[in-house]
Design an enzyme around this catalytic site. Structure first.
Site, short mmCIF file in Angstrom:
data_model
loop_
_atom_site.label_atom_id
_atom_site.label_comp_id
_atom_site.label_asym_id
_atom_site.label_seq_id
_atom_site.Cartn_x
_atom_site.Cartn_y
_atom_site.Cartn_z
N GLY A 77 0.81 -1.21 0.00
CA GLY A 77 0.00 0.00 0.00
C GLY A 77 0.84 1.25 0.00
O GLY A 77 2.07 1.22 0.02
N LYS A 92 -9.81 9.26 11.20
CA LYS A 92 -11.23 8.90 11.07
C LYS A 92 -11.69 8.02 12.23
O LYS A 92 -12.90 7.76 12.37
CB LYS A 92 -11.46 8.20 9.73
CG LYS A 92 -11.29 9.16 8.55
CD LYS A 92 -11.35 8.45 7.22
CE LYS A 92 -11.20 9.47 6.09
NZ LYS A 92 -9.92 10.22 6.13
N GLY A 117 -1.78 11.56 -2.48
CA GLY A 117 -1.42 10.57 -3.48
C GLY A 117 -1.58 9.14 -3.04
O GLY A 117 -1.18 8.23 -3.77
N SER A 118 -2.16 8.89 -1.87
CA SER A 118 -2.33 7.50 -1.43
C SER A 118 -3.39 6.82 -2.30
O SER A 118 -4.21 7.47 -2.95
CB SER A 118 -2.75 7.45 0.04
OG SER A 118 -4.00 8.08 0.22
#
Length: 640
Positions: A313, A431, A471-472
């Protein structure tokens, strides 16, 4: 302009004609030809010196001295040029260093010529003023012809109709070096039409013939008036605030914006057009350099067996890149997606050929397999970056969110404790604070689980929490870029939606630093700066692509998505904020936390629910029961 182009065309023809006639001679005997030309200029300087001395009427008696002295002038001054290496410089690149050598060569030759004439040969009637004038004129002629050649070559290039016209922001050292490089390299095919700079002293000045046209506020007018097709920011030390001002001033300009790298990136390479690159969002978010204790990180990571989950990731892969620089004993890449794992392994093996890398294709929910991997590799440190992070998608797949983010974290944490792992670092998200989404609620429970595991002793468990990274995978930045590429519109959910943003390398650098600081049980929260309106981010991306917001590309507001809220928070109301020894890292200390048997029972119930069919609604209700501050966005209108 048409007359100038016609003259230029004639100049190019003349240049090619001279090259065709004398090109072979110049290639084979360049230094000899150059030396001969320079000696002729010096002899001409000596003749002019006599003419000036006698106001154009040289007496017959001095004709003999003039002719007798010419061979000596050629010998002495030619020798001076040779000694000082004047014939080796390329005229097209003449600079202050070359002119300085010409000065010293002329001065030394004049002194030697004076000694020979008046002391050795005792020609008392040879005018001293002629000797001095010969030196001065030689200096002027030798420097002048070089400057003329350089100017002529640059002129042929920069006024051409195909040259791309550029406006340079910043008339300082970087801007001056950039213009010098442009003029010295015709192959770039760029024409600087002007500078803009806020320094009042530089207004209406010229740098290498390029005028300063105004201040940053005048960018739009300068672009329109001088037909600039690109804007280049030559301010390597500019702050994000200045970059934002520049971007705002360019809003009505249909020209792409480029920039030089920052000062740190320019330390080992000179300013040149080759270093110019498109301005990026990272340039607008640059913060002060992060201070990290490199020695401490080398001791913490060097020689150790380190495992990263979710290695393929965005965060996981950058963790692997930065960890690799500290030369771990073995770096274990755990990832369930084959393509991303394969790409990362190839990248790391190429960048660090001596490093021991183990690529493991596995899911974090495979408990038996993880125990076997941990037993075989004996990791000293684990960075747990694997997680489902897409808020709207997890709203539709609550079962999978619980299975991966909570149960998967529990499996990895238990395997780490069983294998005697020294430290376990959970990568969390903002979050999880006052969550309005399934994803946020699952990450909050993952934080609680990891902190509860720390109470069992042995492995030290630490949480590092931060906001969005540019940019993830799945973030708004790649989506906006694709929409801009298609010509728009760019879709934003709400005009006032705000998010924290940080670059991926910056976030990972702070994660590593926080990991060193962790003694177990902490929740470290990275300083994310100020929240940014996502609509402003979209406008900036449109501007950086060379388009005008709302004119070339529209911004359309589509409404908040399931689970989404208007703004993020880094700390819950029940958390106390404590400073750490690093000014970019804080600690969240909770006064209300779910731990022990109650937490274990809740997670066990969630695990049972995951085995049921169509369990998503029941799981959401269970999450609301467990996570007291979880309010789904549908219930609060997304206004948190």
């Amino acid at each position: 302009m048409p007359l100038e182009r016609a003259i230029r065309h004639l100049g190019i023809k003349l240049f090619h004609l001279i090259s065709a006639v004398f090109g072979d001679l110049l290639v084979r005997h360049r230094r000899l030809v150059v030396m001969g030309l320079q000696v002729l200029l010096i002899l001409g300087a000596n003749l002019i010196a006599f003419v000036l001395r006698f106001e154009g009427d040289i007496p017959p008696a001095y004709h003999a001295r003039l002719l007798q002295g010419l061979p000596l002038v050629a010998l002495v001054y030619g020798g001076g040029l040779w000694v000082f290496g004047i014939q080796r410089g390329l005229w097209r690149y003449v600079g202050m260093h070359d002119l300085g050598r010409i000065f010293w060569a002329s001065l030394a030759s004049t002194a030697v010529f004076y000694v020979i004439i008046h002391w050795l040969l005792a020609w008392r009637d040879y005018p001293q003023s002629v000797i001095i004038s010969t030196g001065l004129l030689s200096m002027i002629f030798l420097g002048g012809i070089r400057l003329a050649v350089r100017w002529f070559r640059e002129w042929l290039q920069i006024v051409g109709p195909t040259a791309r016209r550029i406006l340079i922001v910043g008339a300082g050292n970087a801007g001056e070096l950039l213009v010098r490089d442009l003029k010295a390299n015709p192959s770039y095919n760029y024409k600087p039409v002007g500078f803009v700079d806020d320094d009042p002293i530089k207004q209406k000045a010229r740098i290498h013939g390029v005028p300063v046209l105004g201040t940053i506020a005048d960018i739009a007018r300068a672009v329109e008036r001088h037909e600039a097709r690109e804007i280049i920011v030559a301010l390597p030390s500019a702050t994000p605030r200045i970059m934002q001002r520049i971007l705002a001033a360019c809003e009505s300009c249909p020209a792409p914006i480029k920039t030089l790298p920052n000062v740190k990136q320019l330390l080992n390479s000179p300013v040149s057009m080759r270093r110019v690159r498109p301005m990026s969002l990272e340039d607008l978010l640059q913060r002060e350099p992060i201070q990290t204790d490199l020695q401490e990180l080398h001791l913490f990571l060097g020689g150790q067996s380190i495992l990263v989950t979710g290695a393929g990731g965005s965060i996981g892969s950058e963790l692997c890149r930065q960890i690799a620089r500290y030369r771990p004993g073995v770096l274990i890449l755990l990832e369930r997606h084959e393509n991303s794992l394969y790409a990362l392994e190839l990248e790391l093996r190429e960048a660090f050929p001596q490093m021991n890398i183990l690529a493991v294709l596995e899911d974090i929910n495979s408990a038996d397999r993880l125990q076997e991997i941990f037993s075989r590799t004996s990791p000293h440190l684990i960075f747990h970056a694997a997680a489902h992070k897409h808020v709207p998608l997890m709203e539709q797949n609550a079962t999978e969110a619980v299975r991966n983010n909570i149960l998967g974290t529990r499996i990895v944490a238990h395997a780490a404790g069983g294998a005697g792992v020294a430290r376990f670092i959970l990568i969390s998200t903002d979050k999880s604070v006052n969550p309005t989404s399934v994803m946020g609620a699952t990450k909050q429970l993952a934080e609680c689980l990891v902190q509860d595991m720390n109470r069992q002793g042995g492995t030290r468990f630490t949480v590092v929490r931060f906001g969005n990274v540019l940019g993830s995978n799945g973030s708004v930045v790649p989506r906006f870029a694709e929409q801009i590429k298609r010509g728009g519109p760019v879709t934003v959910t709400h005009p006032e939606i705000r998010r924290y943003f940080m670059t991926i390398p910056e976030a990972v650098q702070l994660v590593l630093q926080a990991s060193v600081m962790g003694q177990g049980g902490e929740v470290f929260v990275l300083d994310m700066g100020e929240q940014m309106r996502v609509a402003d981010l979209a406008r900036n991306m449109i501007l950086l692509s060379g388009h005008r917001p709302e004119q070339d590309i529209k911004i359309v507001f589509t409404g908040l998505r399931p689970g989404e809220k208007l703004y993020e928070e880094l700390f819950a109301k029940s958390e106390r904020v404590e400073a750490t020894q690093h000014h970019k890292i804080n600690r969240a200390v909770s006064t209300e936390q779910l731990v022990g048997d109650a937490l274990a029972e809740h997670i066990a119930e969630l695990e049972r629910l995951c085995l049921s069919a169509n369990a998503d609604p029941v799981i959401v209700r269970k999450l609301r029961e467990i996570v007291s501050n979880y309010e789904p966005a549908q219930d609060n209108g997304g206004c948190r």
